[in-house]
Scaffold this active site. Structure first.
Site, short mmCIF file in Angstrom:
data_model
loop_
_atom_site.label_atom_id
_atom_site.label_comp_id
_atom_site.label_asym_id
_atom_site.label_seq_id
_atom_site.Cartn_x
_atom_site.Cartn_y
_atom_site.Cartn_z
N HIS A 28 0.86 -1.32 0.05
CA HIS A 28 -0.16 -0.12 0.00
C HIS A 28 1.01 1.26 0.10
O HIS A 28 0.66 2.36 -0.79
CB HIS A 28 -0.87 0.15 1.27
CG HIS A 28 -1.75 -0.95 1.46
ND1 HIS A 28 -1.70 -2.41 2.32
CD2 HIS A 28 -2.98 -1.34 0.66
CE1 HIS A 28 -3.00 -2.90 1.98
NE2 HIS A 28 -3.66 -2.29 1.10
N GLN A 144 -8.54 -8.35 -10.21
CA GLN A 144 -9.39 -7.15 -9.71
C GLN A 144 -9.07 -5.76 -10.40
O GLN A 144 -9.91 -4.95 -10.83
CB GLN A 144 -9.02 -6.66 -8.12
CG GLN A 144 -9.62 -5.27 -7.60
CD GLN A 144 -9.15 -5.38 -6.31
OE1 GLN A 144 -10.11 -5.84 -5.61
NE2 GLN A 144 -8.05 -4.43 -5.62
O1 PAF Z 1 -8.23 -4.29 -3.07
C1 PAF Z 1 -8.75 -3.99 -1.94
O2 PAF Z 1 -8.24 -3.75 -0.89
C2 PAF Z 1 -10.36 -4.01 -2.32
O3 PAF Z 1 -10.64 -5.02 -2.88
C3 PAF Z 1 -10.92 -2.61 -2.58
C4 PAF Z 1 -10.36 -2.24 -4.12
C5 PAF Z 1 -10.44 -1.35 -1.79
C6 PAF Z 1 -12.19 -2.62 -2.78
O4 PAF Z 1 -12.91 -2.80 -1.60
#
Ligand code: PAF
Length: 266
Positions: A28, A144
């Site tokens: 992150h 995703q």
């Molecule tokens: O990757 C994540 O942390 C989650 O899937 C997201 C994109 C914040 C959606 O809740």
């Protein structure tokens, strides 16, 4: 840094956005650093989204480490930390959004049916609230990322999706909020995942077939409960042969009770 539960409209020519579920780690940090460097205003959201967890999954025990997360956000220079409540985002009987019929229901979406409906639903809501110019997503959650890119394209959203490289630990294991569930022994076993990916990379790049590469990867992952090992193109379609700059190898395994995913983009 402002911490808000309700979001006010921002006046800025460049808003960068990093949506997360918290339990922030160096992966992150990379998204946030990139967002910090490229935008006037940087928004981070932390919201453990109930609609992307299926019955029996780890929603209630998903790691929540807000104090630590706030420290990291301040350190990196986040301008606004958005912490919405479930009631702010969801009203009950809702218009919903469906993930693509094929690409939303293979790989992660096969074992977790409906997971990506929930992901796309919350990401769209967050995009509409924050109104970012750029949004940052890790390549670790490849499916995703690809589905969010498709949503942005299909719904004509005016947002640039910025893919950010996977961050790995010293031994090659991809960073993930779920790594903290692993025991010492399990953490050692997890090293097999990046090793299998490297094996796959070497074999494909030296001209081996997809089938023989996959076989070698499966044996490199022995002792782990394999969810899938797949070689697909960057749009998640099946490939007949390795295509340089258009191939992703994706792995999902269970180490003990913890499901881990990883991938490599070739
Ligand atoms: O990757 C994540 O942390 C989650 O899937 C997201 C994109 C914040 C959606 O809740």
């Amino acid at each position: 840094m402002k911490i808000v539960k309700e979001f006010e409209n921002l006046e800025s020519r460049s808003i960068g956005f990093v949506p997360t579920m918290g339990a922030l780690h160096d992966g992150h940090r990379e998204l946030l650093k990139r967002g910090r460097a490229e935008n006037e205003l940087l928004v981070l959201s932390i919201f453990v989204n109930p609609t992307q967890f299926l019955e029996g999954e780890d929603f209630s025990k998903y790691p929540r480490t807000l104090e630590e997360d706030i420290k990291i956000a301040k350190e990196i220079g986040v301008d606004i930390l958005f912490l919405p409540d479930v009631e702010t985002l969801y009203s009950g009987d809702e218009v919903s959004i469906l993930a693509p019929k094929i690409r939303g229901f293979i790989l992660e979406g096969k074992g977790r049916v409906g997971h990506f409906n929930g992901v796309l639903q919350v990401v769209l809501k967050l995009f509409n609230i924050v109104k970012p110019h750029k949004a940052y997503f890790g390549k670790k959650d490849a499916q995703q990322l690809i589905l969010i890119e498709s949503m942005v394209k299909n719904l004509f959203l005016d947002i640039e999706i910025v893919p950010v490289d996977i961050v790995r630990d010293f031994d090659g294991v991809a960073l993930s909020s779920r790594n903290r569930y692993l025991s010492k022994e399990e953490r050692k076993l997890a090293i097999k995942i990046p090793k299998a990916l490297t094996t796959g990379e070497t074999l494909l790049k030296s001209g081996n077939s997809l089938q023989s590469t996959k076989r070698a990867m499966l044996s490199a992952l022995e002792d782990l409960e394999i969810g899938y090992v797949e070689i697909r193109d960057r749009n998640l379609n099946l490939l007949q042969k390795f295509e340089k700059e258009n191939t992703i190898i994706l792995i999902a395994v269970k180490v003990g009770k913890t499901r881990l995913i990883d991938n490599i983009w070739l």
